[in-house]
Design a protein around this motif. Structure first.
Motif, mmCIF file in Angstrom:
data_model
loop_
_atom_site.group_PDB
_atom_site.id
_atom_site.type_symbol
_atom_site.label_atom_id
_atom_site.label_comp_id
_atom_site.label_asym_id
_atom_site.label_seq_id
_atom_site.Cartn_x
_atom_site.Cartn_y
_atom_site.Cartn_z
ATOM 1 N N GLU A 53 34.320 -28.682 35.038
ATOM 2 C CA GLU A 53 35.147 -27.052 35.586
ATOM 3 C C GLU A 53 36.512 -26.915 34.530
ATOM 4 N N ILE A 54 36.861 -27.933 34.631
ATOM 5 C CA ILE A 54 38.108 -28.162 34.014
ATOM 6 C C ILE A 54 37.169 -27.696 32.058
ATOM 7 N N ALA A 55 36.660 -28.421 31.960
ATOM 8 C CA ALA A 55 36.666 -28.103 30.294
ATOM 9 C C ALA A 55 35.481 -27.240 29.681
ATOM 10 N N VAL A 56 35.027 -26.647 30.385
ATOM 11 C CA VAL A 56 34.740 -25.460 30.514
ATOM 12 C C VAL A 56 36.177 -24.565 30.411
ATOM 13 N N LEU A 57 36.613 -24.287 31.357
ATOM 14 C CA LEU A 57 37.869 -23.529 32.086
ATOM 15 C C LEU A 57 38.736 -23.556 30.944
ATOM 16 N N VAL A 58 39.619 -24.637 29.997
ATOM 17 C CA VAL A 58 40.500 -25.214 29.011
ATOM 18 C C VAL A 58 39.327 -24.284 27.958
ATOM 19 N N SER A 59 37.909 -24.578 27.009
ATOM 20 C CA SER A 59 37.836 -24.350 26.436
ATOM 21 C C SER A 59 37.294 -22.226 26.169
ATOM 22 N N GLY A 73 50.594 -30.562 27.314
ATOM 23 C CA GLY A 73 50.715 -30.379 28.962
ATOM 24 C C GLY A 73 49.333 -30.901 29.076
ATOM 25 N N LEU A 74 47.829 -30.672 29.016
ATOM 26 C CA LEU A 74 47.095 -31.179 29.067
ATOM 27 C C LEU A 74 46.525 -32.753 28.824
ATOM 28 N N SER A 75 47.342 -32.882 28.028
ATOM 29 C CA SER A 75 47.568 -34.801 26.958
ATOM 30 C C SER A 75 48.386 -35.412 28.215
ATOM 31 N N GLY A 76 49.297 -35.119 28.347
ATOM 32 C CA GLY A 76 50.466 -35.111 29.292
ATOM 33 C C GLY A 76 49.673 -35.647 30.821
ATOM 34 N N THR A 77 49.360 -34.823 31.607
ATOM 35 C CA THR A 77 49.215 -34.998 32.905
ATOM 36 C C THR A 77 48.111 -35.899 33.247
ATOM 37 N N MET A 78 46.561 -35.995 32.094
ATOM 38 C CA MET A 78 45.316 -36.316 32.155
ATOM 39 C C MET A 78 46.679 -38.531 31.325
ATOM 40 N N THR A 79 46.915 -38.692 30.979
ATOM 41 C CA THR A 79 47.486 -40.014 30.658
ATOM 42 C C THR A 79 48.351 -40.241 31.852
ATOM 43 N N TRP A 105 38.202 -44.830 33.280
ATOM 44 C CA TRP A 105 37.164 -44.734 32.407
ATOM 45 C C TRP A 105 36.714 -43.446 32.314
ATOM 46 N N LEU A 106 36.234 -42.197 33.227
ATOM 47 C CA LEU A 106 35.752 -40.843 33.642
ATOM 48 C C LEU A 106 37.286 -40.462 32.840
ATOM 49 N N ARG A 107 38.381 -40.861 33.416
ATOM 50 C CA ARG A 107 39.659 -39.999 33.434
ATOM 51 C C ARG A 107 39.706 -40.273 31.659
ATOM 52 N N GLN A 108 39.586 -41.414 31.503
ATOM 53 C CA GLN A 108 40.014 -41.300 29.908
ATOM 54 C C GLN A 108 38.877 -40.052 29.056
ATOM 55 N N GLY A 109 37.993 -40.236 29.878
ATOM 56 C CA GLY A 109 36.612 -39.431 28.942
ATOM 57 C C GLY A 109 37.318 -37.793 28.769
ATOM 58 N N GLU A 110 37.787 -37.753 29.509
ATOM 59 C CA GLU A 110 38.172 -36.405 30.458
ATOM 60 C C GLU A 110 39.261 -36.343 29.616
ATOM 61 N N LEU A 111 40.248 -36.743 29.537
ATOM 62 C CA LEU A 111 41.544 -37.096 28.752
ATOM 63 C C LEU A 111 41.408 -35.983 26.741
ATOM 64 N N LEU A 125 45.251 -30.604 37.931
ATOM 65 C CA LEU A 125 44.710 -30.671 36.756
ATOM 66 C C LEU A 125 44.532 -29.089 36.505
ATOM 67 N N LEU A 126 44.123 -28.583 37.858
ATOM 68 C CA LEU A 126 43.829 -26.813 37.395
ATOM 69 C C LEU A 126 44.718 -26.561 38.017
ATOM 70 N N GLY A 127 45.980 -26.848 38.979
ATOM 71 C CA GLY A 127 47.265 -26.611 38.822
ATOM 72 C C GLY A 127 48.417 -26.924 37.826
ATOM 73 N N SER A 128 47.834 -27.523 36.249
ATOM 74 C CA SER A 128 48.222 -27.493 35.272
ATOM 75 C C SER A 128 47.879 -25.865 34.631
ATOM 76 N N LEU A 129 46.981 -25.576 34.498
ATOM 77 C CA LEU A 129 46.322 -25.409 33.882
ATOM 78 C C LEU A 129 46.822 -23.830 34.187
ATOM 79 N N ALA A 130 46.771 -23.952 35.438
ATOM 80 C CA ALA A 130 47.354 -22.299 36.137
ATOM 81 C C ALA A 130 48.744 -22.117 35.199
ATOM 82 N N LEU A 131 49.307 -22.911 34.998
ATOM 83 C CA LEU A 131 51.337 -23.124 34.592
ATOM 84 C C LEU A 131 50.801 -22.696 33.346
#
Length: 458
Positions: A67-73, A300-306, A330-336, A237-243
């Motif tokens: 959901e997040i990765a495709v939107l960002v790409s 923004g994305l890296s700071g949010t995920m970290t 671990w999943l969140r680290q992979g997403e980061l 995460l979606l909120g940060s991407l919208a901003l």
């Protein structure tokens, strides 16, 4: 000559203008294929195999990641397409002056996008399939996926990935080619060398809608109950991407104020090159925004995920009954890691394109008496301001998103922030920004100034 042939000739004649777009499309196709392949593996698995897992299952994980990765790409694709069109403004302007219609100009850009997608669809699909196998193996080692599942090359995920890239790319051409196709032919050449002074009202309105949407998503994240922390994380995460999308839309206005504040010391510390750097930052707000937005996206994305990952880990360590587990972390680290990859590609693509496009401008400065070292010092000052502004804006988005997530996890809007990790994010943004701009600038100032000034911008 047919429009399609002109489009392909321009791609062959100026391949550097399409490298960034090709890289972005490659990532988009690979990402969509990756998560599509995982979903296909789950859907085609034998009955009952998905039950032998310790976790939400491959389909849920693929959906949450994708959901997040495709939107960002796809955001990266739209950004890269804008620069591919910008690099061709002079050629498109010439076509407009020799009776090319707005529809023909838009069709030319669409042909280029379709050609780029078809070129990268094969390699992107292969890369996505390989990545899907690697991710599935990692999930199986942690007991989060059944050992019966396997990823096999499938036509459907590849077709869906290619179709998604085509739809987004061709839809984005309407926006990317809007300026050059709308103006009268007599003004096209002049417009290709200038920057639009104002941000359009429709763009500002869409930006305000994105701000409102981001605020609603962050409020949703902050009010999720403890048993729905995964949904809180996705909403944050979606909120940060919208901003960040709102920042991209309103960037010429948003980035101007901090740039003006930072530009004042430049004039004092370096009256010559500092004054030039500040003048360029003030006079080209859209260009400044184009350079700042990918840096803000990265931070923004890296700071949010970290911060989210660290907050979840601290909550898990403090409460043995916490719904947050080591596998969640671990999943969140992979997403980061994945999001940082996308943001890094966007940052390098944009900064290289913005700087390389200023070759004629640098030549005119040299004809006016500036030396190459002076131009490079001016560019270094601009790069420093760009980095700081991008870090500040991205940090503000990350702070808002992690405050919402922290409220859901701990009940406090002050999340657990890993200072060292945040320092590495800022350092990474500087490493990507400063060398990228300076290396592109060194290329852009090469050659006799008179010859460059009399040619086009690329």
């Amino acid at each position: 000559m047919p429009v399609s042939l002109i489009a392909l000739q321009q791609m062959r004649g100026r391949p550097a203008a399409f490298v960034g777009l090709g890289a972005a499309l490659l990532l988009a196709v690979a990402t969509t294929t990756l998560f599509g392949s995982l979903l296909a593996a789950e859907l085609t698995a034998p009955d009952g195999s998905g039950a032998r897992t310790d976790g939400p299952g491959v389909a849920v994980i693929a959906g949450a990641f994708g959901e997040i990765a495709v939107l960002v790409s796809l955001f990266v694709v739209v950004n890269a397409l804008g620069f591919a069109v910008e690099r061709q403004h002079r050629e498109l302007a010439l076509l407009r002056t020799v009776a090319a219609t707005p529809r023909q100009v838009r069709r030319l850009v669409r042909v280029q996008v379709v050609a780029a997608v078809l070129l990268v669809s094969g390699p992107g699909s292969v890369l996505g399939t390989v990545a899907a196998r690697g991710l599935l193996a990692a999930l199986q080692r942690r007991g989060m996926a059944s050992p019966d599942l396997s990823v096999t090359p499938a036509v459907l995920p590849m077709l869906v990935a290619t179709a998604a890239a085509l739809v987004v790319g061709t839809a984005a051409t309407a926006v990317a080619a809007r300026r050059i196709s709308r103006i009268p032919p007599a003004a096209a050449l002049t417009a290709s060398a200038t920057e639009q002074a104002r941000t359009g009202v429709p763009r500002l309105l869409v930006g305000l809608v994105a701000v409102a949407g981001g605020a609603l998503l962050l409020r949703l994240a902050a009010t999720r109950p403890a048993q729905d922390l995964d949904k809180a994380g996705q909403a944050a995460l979606l909120g940060s991407l919208a901003l960040l999308v709102a920042l991209a839309l309103t960037g010429p206005l948003t980035a101007r104020l901090p740039a003006a504040v930072l530009g004042a010391p430049l004039r004092v510390l370096s009256p010559g090159t500092g004054w030039l750097a500040d003048a360029h930052l003030r006079g080209y707000a859209r260009r400044l925004s184009s350079a700042v937005v990918p840096v803000a996206l990265l931070v923004g994305l890296s700071g949010t995920m970290t911060a989210m990952t660290h907050t979840a880990k601290r909550a898990s360590d403090a409460d043995t009954g916490s719904v947050t587990s080591a596998t969640d972390v671990w999943l969140r680290q992979g997403e980061l890691a994945m999001l940082m990859c996308f943001a890094a590609v966007s940052t390098v693509n944009t900064l290289v394109a913005v700087t390389a496009d200023r070759r004629r401008e640098f030549a005119l400065l040299r004809l006016a008496g500036a030396t190459r070292p002076q131009v490079m010092r001016m560019l270094a000052a601009e790069a420093a301001v760009t980095t700081v502004v991008g870090v500040l804006l991205g940090g503000a988005v990350a702070a808002a998103a992690t405050a919402a997530y922290g409220t859901a996890v701990t009940g406090s809007a002050l999340p657990s922030v890993p200072e060292a990790a945040c320092g590495w994010i800022v350092a990474g943004a500087a490493v990507l920004t400063l060398p990228g701009i300076l290396a592109s600038g060194a290329w852009a100032v090469r050659g006799p100034a008179a010859d460059v000034a009399g040619g086009d911008r690329g």
